[in-house]
Scaffold this motif. Structure first.
Motif, mmCIF file in Angstrom:
data_model
loop_
_atom_site.group_PDB
_atom_site.id
_atom_site.type_symbol
_atom_site.label_atom_id
_atom_site.label_comp_id
_atom_site.label_asym_id
_atom_site.label_seq_id
_atom_site.Cartn_x
_atom_site.Cartn_y
_atom_site.Cartn_z
ATOM 1 N N ILE A 32 -60.323 77.460 -89.835
ATOM 2 C CA ILE A 32 -59.637 76.179 -89.777
ATOM 3 C C ILE A 32 -59.242 75.766 -88.355
ATOM 4 C CG2 ILE A 32 -57.417 77.281 -90.302
ATOM 5 C CD1 ILE A 32 -58.611 73.755 -91.415
ATOM 6 N N GLY A 33 -58.794 76.696 -87.536
ATOM 7 C CA GLY A 33 -58.344 76.338 -86.193
ATOM 8 C C GLY A 33 -59.434 75.708 -85.351
ATOM 9 N N GLY A 34 -60.587 76.350 -85.315
ATOM 10 C CA GLY A 34 -61.710 75.826 -84.538
ATOM 11 C C GLY A 34 -62.369 74.626 -85.177
ATOM 12 N N ARG A 179 -63.473 73.532 -75.687
ATOM 13 C CA ARG A 179 -62.627 74.320 -74.772
ATOM 14 C C ARG A 179 -61.177 74.313 -75.266
ATOM 15 N NH1 ARG A 179 -61.173 78.281 -72.136
ATOM 16 N NH2 ARG A 179 -61.045 78.314 -69.864
ATOM 17 N N ASN A 180 -60.956 75.048 -76.374
ATOM 18 C CA ASN A 180 -59.596 75.100 -76.907
ATOM 19 C C ASN A 180 -58.785 76.277 -76.363
ATOM 20 O OD1 ASN A 180 -60.262 77.405 -78.512
ATOM 21 N ND2 ASN A 180 -61.012 76.085 -80.162
ATOM 22 N N GLY A 181 -59.415 77.102 -75.547
ATOM 23 C CA GLY A 181 -58.685 78.159 -74.848
ATOM 24 C C GLY A 181 -58.411 79.413 -75.653
ATOM 25 N N LEU A 182 -58.838 79.418 -76.925
ATOM 26 C CA LEU A 182 -58.555 80.562 -77.785
ATOM 27 C C LEU A 182 -59.827 81.094 -78.424
ATOM 28 C CD1 LEU A 182 -55.364 79.499 -79.814
ATOM 29 C CD2 LEU A 182 -55.491 81.220 -78.013
ATOM 30 N N SER A 183 -59.898 82.401 -78.544
ATOM 31 C CA SER A 183 -60.929 83.028 -79.362
ATOM 32 C C SER A 183 -60.229 83.843 -80.445
ATOM 33 C CB SER A 183 -61.840 83.920 -78.511
ATOM 34 O OG SER A 183 -61.126 85.038 -78.018
ATOM 35 N N THR A 242 -57.326 71.259 -78.496
ATOM 36 C CA THR A 242 -56.262 72.146 -78.957
ATOM 37 C C THR A 242 -56.704 72.777 -80.274
ATOM 38 O OG1 THR A 242 -54.563 70.750 -77.967
ATOM 39 C CG2 THR A 242 -53.842 72.326 -79.633
ATOM 40 N N LYS A 243 -56.700 74.079 -80.323
ATOM 41 C CA LYS A 243 -57.051 74.749 -81.572
ATOM 42 C C LYS A 243 -56.031 74.371 -82.643
ATOM 43 C CE LYS A 243 -59.307 78.984 -82.993
ATOM 44 N NZ LYS A 243 -59.909 80.221 -82.476
ATOM 45 N N GLY A 244 -56.529 73.965 -83.812
ATOM 46 C CA GLY A 244 -55.647 73.503 -84.862
ATOM 47 C C GLY A 244 -55.143 72.090 -84.657
ATOM 48 N N HIS A 245 -55.856 71.306 -83.857
ATOM 49 C CA HIS A 245 -55.383 69.978 -83.465
ATOM 50 C C HIS A 245 -54.990 69.124 -84.671
ATOM 51 C CE1 HIS A 245 -55.064 66.374 -80.984
ATOM 52 N NE2 HIS A 245 -55.668 65.732 -81.968
ATOM 53 N N GLN A 251 -51.335 74.592 -84.169
ATOM 54 C CA GLN A 251 -51.813 74.275 -82.823
ATOM 55 C C GLN A 251 -51.578 75.425 -81.842
ATOM 56 O OE1 GLN A 251 -51.756 69.414 -82.752
ATOM 57 N NE2 GLN A 251 -50.120 70.469 -81.662
ATOM 58 N N ASP A 252 -52.671 75.854 -81.208
ATOM 59 C CA ASP A 252 -52.650 76.891 -80.175
ATOM 60 C C ASP A 252 -52.067 78.207 -80.682
ATOM 61 O OD1 ASP A 252 -53.427 77.578 -77.551
ATOM 62 O OD2 ASP A 252 -51.359 77.430 -76.847
ATOM 63 N N VAL A 253 -52.322 78.494 -81.968
ATOM 64 C CA VAL A 253 -51.834 79.735 -82.574
ATOM 65 C C VAL A 253 -53.032 80.612 -82.918
ATOM 66 C CG1 VAL A 253 -50.580 80.761 -84.509
ATOM 67 C CG2 VAL A 253 -49.784 78.603 -83.503
ATOM 68 N N VAL A 254 -53.085 81.795 -82.324
ATOM 69 C CA VAL A 254 -54.225 82.695 -82.520
ATOM 70 C C VAL A 254 -54.445 82.999 -83.995
ATOM 71 C CG1 VAL A 254 -55.132 84.997 -82.043
ATOM 72 C CG2 VAL A 254 -53.965 83.733 -80.240
ATOM 73 N N GLY A 255 -53.374 83.162 -84.752
ATOM 74 C CA GLY A 255 -53.480 83.553 -86.149
ATOM 75 C C GLY A 255 -54.160 82.547 -87.043
ATOM 76 N N TRP A 256 -54.326 81.319 -86.575
ATOM 77 C CA TRP A 256 -55.012 80.313 -87.375
ATOM 78 C C TRP A 256 -56.481 80.172 -86.985
ATOM 79 C CZ3 TRP A 256 -53.690 78.804 -91.911
ATOM 80 C CH2 TRP A 256 -52.349 78.816 -92.278
ATOM 81 N N HIS A 257 -57.059 81.242 -86.427
ATOM 82 C CA HIS A 257 -58.517 81.234 -86.211
ATOM 83 C C HIS A 257 -59.216 81.027 -87.550
ATOM 84 C CE1 HIS A 257 -62.343 82.235 -84.315
ATOM 85 N NE2 HIS A 257 -62.608 83.018 -85.353
ATOM 86 N N ASN A 258 -58.741 81.724 -88.571
ATOM 87 C CA ASN A 258 -59.205 81.461 -89.934
ATOM 88 C C ASN A 258 -58.073 81.782 -90.901
ATOM 89 O OD1 ASN A 258 -59.413 84.270 -90.903
ATOM 90 N ND2 ASN A 258 -61.123 84.432 -89.473
ATOM 91 N N GLY A 259 -58.233 81.332 -92.120
ATOM 92 C CA GLY A 259 -57.203 81.600 -93.101
ATOM 93 C C GLY A 259 -57.199 80.585 -94.225
ATOM 94 N N THR A 260 -56.167 80.652 -95.048
ATOM 95 C CA THR A 260 -55.959 79.692 -96.121
ATOM 96 C C THR A 260 -54.542 79.141 -95.997
ATOM 97 O OG1 THR A 260 -55.186 81.430 -97.616
ATOM 98 C CG2 THR A 260 -57.535 80.866 -97.698
ATOM 99 N N VAL A 261 -54.299 77.991 -96.632
ATOM 100 C CA VAL A 261 -52.968 77.388 -96.572
ATOM 101 C C VAL A 261 -52.332 77.397 -97.958
ATOM 102 C CG1 VAL A 261 -53.456 75.917 -94.587
ATOM 103 C CG2 VAL A 261 -53.921 75.058 -96.889
#
Length: 284
Positions: A32-34, A179-183, A242-245, A251-261
């Motif tokens: 979701i973040g990307g 270029r969201n700055g996070l992997s 911004t990751k999670g824009h 937003q800009d939270v590493v833990g939301w690289h993937n997941g569910t809500v």
């Protein structure tokens, strides 16, 4: 200067895709973040830049798209929905099922609107360069668009392709970096510093454009200013995002690289997305 009506139309489409991503993330685990960070870039390509006929996925004169950032498959599939390749119900019904055409990575064996199966990072740009060279040899004036993540700039195969494209004079190749700055593992500049990224690509001989990748007007202007596909210099657009824009708690939270809500987080995200659009344009 980007046409205001065009920008509004594209931002409406980006809003719809972001809301669909949140709906899908309520049902399935997705990246979701990307997906959210790249949504504007993907809409600008699929709904504005590309010459593509959804009824003829193998049309010889189509522009090609390669998702080097392979885990952004959901945002790709939802762009294909807006274009008329599929319905929303098909994507939601088949996502991550055994025989489904849609999942965490795109697969061209089961999805005719996917040029190349991707997943292992670093492979998309080399393949896109090969397609661009083949089009040149066939004297076809189509473009090849490729979207990369910034984390995959750590892969050596990216830089081999970056060297070869100017050498081969592939002006029909247009690459984007989200270029969201996070992997997955954290901030790119802490893991393995990429900057000065633009200067590196310019040194390799690319036409480099830097912009706000969550600003649709800037994306439209950059696409409008692309050199002709028969030019000699490939273009790289570094889209600072911004990751999670659009969703404050992602937003800009590493833990939301993937997941569910959860239901609560789902409703909060939809409300934030709707409010941001309404504050700018009025109700969608």
């Amino acid at each position: 200067m980007a046409d205001k009506n065009t920008v509004k139309r594209l931002e409406e489409q980006a809003l719809r895709i972001r809301k669909d991503l949140i709906d899908l993330c309520f049902e399935q685990r997705i990246h979701i973040g990307g997906d959210l960070s790249a949504a504007d870039v993907m809409v600008s390509i699929w709904q504005y830049a590309m010459h593509y006929d959804p009824k003829q996925p193998k049309w010889e004169d189509r522009d090609r798209f390669v998702l080097s950032k392979g885990h952004a498959a959901a945002v790709t599939s939802l762009n294909q929905v807006l274009l008329g390749c599929y319905t929303r119900d098909e994507v939601f019904g088949e996502y991550a099922t055994d025989n489904g055409r849609f999942g965490m990575h795109s697969c061209n064996l089961i999805n005719p609107h996917v040029e190349v199966s991707t997943g292992s990072l670093g492979h998309g740009l080399p393949v896109a360069g090969g397609i661009a060279q083949a089009l040149r040899l066939k004297k076809c004036n189509s473009r090849v668009f490729v979207v990369m993540g910034d984390g995959e700039q750590h892969e050596g195969s990216i830089w081999e392709a970056a060297m070869s494209a100017p050498q081969l004079k592939l002006g029909n190749l247009v690459a984007f970096i989200d270029r969201n700055g996070l992997s997955l593992d954290g901030h790119t500049e802490e893991l393995l510093r990429l900057e000065p990224l633009a200067e590196k690509w310019r040194a390799f001989g690319w036409n480099v454009v830097e912009l706000d990748g969550n600003d649709m007007a800037q994306l439209v202007d950059a696409i409008d200013a692309l050199p002709a596909p028969d030019s000699d210099v490939p273009t790289l657009i570094i889209a600072k995002t911004t990751k999670g824009h659009g969703v404050s708690y992602m937003q800009d939270v590493v833990g939301w690289h993937n997941g569910t809500v959860s239901q609560e987080d789902h409703d909060r995200a939809i409300a934030e997305l709707d409010k941001a659009f309404a504050d700018k344009w009025g109700d969608a």
